[in-house]
Design a protein around this motif. Structure first.
Motif, short mmCIF file in Angstrom:
data_model
loop_
_atom_site.label_atom_id
_atom_site.label_comp_id
_atom_site.label_asym_id
_atom_site.label_seq_id
_atom_site.Cartn_x
_atom_site.Cartn_y
_atom_site.Cartn_z
N GLU A 3 1.81 -2.74 0.60
CA GLU A 3 0.60 -3.27 -0.04
C GLU A 3 -0.32 -2.14 -0.50
N VAL A 4 -1.02 -2.38 -1.60
CA VAL A 4 -2.03 -1.44 -2.07
C VAL A 4 -3.06 -1.25 -0.96
N GLY A 5 -3.45 -0.01 -0.74
CA GLY A 5 -4.44 0.30 0.29
C GLY A 5 -3.84 0.88 1.56
N MET A 6 -2.53 0.73 1.75
CA MET A 6 -1.90 1.33 2.93
C MET A 6 -2.08 2.83 2.89
N THR A 7 -2.28 3.46 4.05
CA THR A 7 -2.43 4.91 4.11
C THR A 7 -1.62 5.50 5.25
N CYS A 47 4.29 6.63 4.80
CA CYS A 47 3.39 5.50 4.59
C CYS A 47 4.16 4.19 4.40
N GLU A 82 -2.28 7.30 -0.06
CA GLU A 82 -2.76 5.93 -0.13
C GLU A 82 -2.03 5.21 -1.27
N THR A 84 -1.60 3.08 -4.25
CA THR A 84 -2.54 2.63 -5.28
C THR A 84 -1.90 1.64 -6.25
N LYS A 96 -2.31 7.85 -4.28
CA LYS A 96 -3.32 8.90 -4.38
C LYS A 96 -3.03 9.80 -3.19
#
Length: 132
Positions: A3-7, A47, A82, A84, A96
């Motif tokens: 998912e977007v936002g995973m770091t 990630c 991260e 994006t 990113k």
């Protein structure tokens, strides 16, 4: 599920073999750009890897990064990736990426990884030997 936002953040302490002088990308004993970019790629891989099915992995297909400040041998560095973006077919992931030392930001950029079938990818790679 990716998912977007995973770091994910990876850390290392700079050693003499991680310097620009050691890798040949420069003449000084400071954290080398190739190692910084490698740590960024590692963070991106880690990630998303836990979210992939057995036998799947990712490979880096593009990275663009600046290296903004030097880091001496013995100092800890970290790289954070991260998510994006994820392509419509779910096979390409954009990140990113940033790198820091104890003083602050030392690098930043973007990175793209492709989801692959590990066995198929290795077979395709090894088939090159048979053709040459």
């Amino acid at each position: 599920m990716i998912e977007v936002g995973m770091t994910y953040t990876a850390e290392k302490t700079v050693t003499p073999d991680m310097t620009a002088k050691a890798v040949g990308s420069g003449g000084l004993e400071v954290f080398g750009t190739p190692f910084m970019m490698g740590l960024m790629e590692y963070a991106a891989m880690q990630c998303v890897q836990p979210e992939l099915p057995e036998g799947k992995g990712t490979v880096g297909v593009e990275i663009s990064s600046s290296h903004l400040a030097p880091t001496p041998v013995g100092m800890k560095v970290s790289a954070t990736a991260e998510v994006t973006g994820i392509s419509a077919n779910g096979k390409m992931i954009t990140f990113k990426v940033t790198a820091h030392d104890a003083e602050g930001l030392i690098g930043e950029g973007t990175h793209t990884r492709a989801i692959i079938d590990n066995a198929r990818f290795l077979q395709k790679c090894n088939d090159k030997l048979a053709r040459v």
